[in-house]
Every structure is written in C-alpha cells, then in structure tokens.
Write a protein that holds these residues in place. Structure first.
Motif: not given
Length: 107
Positions: A62-65, A42-47, A95-98
């Motif tokens: 990540i966004l491309s995939e 759900q996160a955008n590039q900045a997030e 670091a918080g990535l889910r």
C-alpha cells in the motif's frame, strides 16, 4: 489502626467500582460504533497494520503504491494492489479502512 485500614480499603473499592460503572457505558458505545476509520492515503505503516486484514506485506505494498500517487477511490485501490479484490476490499472497509473518506461499496 486495623479498622482505619479497613475503612480506607472499602472506600478504595467503592471508588474503583464507581469508575467501572461510569466507564461501562462508554466502553459499550465504543464497541457499538465499530472500528475507527483509517484513511489509506494518510496512515503510516503501523496504523495500516492495526486494520484487521492488513499485515506487513500488504501495508508495504500500500505504501509503495501510494508513493506513486494517492489512491483515487476503491476501484483504484483494488486495481493497484495484487491480491486485493472486492471481497478483500469489503473486509478491509468493514475493519475501518477508508479511501478518501469513503467505505467500500461494490459497483
């Protein structure tokens, strides 16, 4: 007049000091709780780039995939991203990535 200014100055510092006393425990709780969770699907590039360990190159990958299909789980995330293995996944999770709300856990 000078006494009046001094009185206001003292009150100002007392009020400011009160805010520090109230904010201190709140700030301490934020640190103890750890990093905020960032959902990879759900996160955008900045997030994404706010997650320690994700820079512009990895966030774009990540966004491309993700445009092809959402990540199903951590195994899917690792398989689809070059240079990301279990160690990097563990670091990003800490670091918080889910991925679908789940932290990384080694199989």
């Amino acid at each position: 007049m000078d006494m009046e200014r001094q009185g206001r100055g003292r009150r100002h510092w007392l009020v400011a000091g009160g805010w520090f006393l109230l904010a201190g425990p709140l700030a301490a709780n934020a640190v103890v709780d750890g990093p905020a969770a960032t959902e990879v699907n759900q996160a955008n590039q900045a997030e994404l780039e706010m997650v320690k360990g994700i820079g512009p190159q990895l966030s774009e990958q990540i966004l491309s995939e993700r445009d092809s299909a959402p990540f199903r789980d951590w195994a899917d995330f690792i398989a689809r991203l070059a240079g990301v293995g279990p160690g990097k996944a563990r670091q990003l999770s800490a670091a918080g990535l889910r991925v679908n709300g789940q932290p990384f856990s080694a199989p």
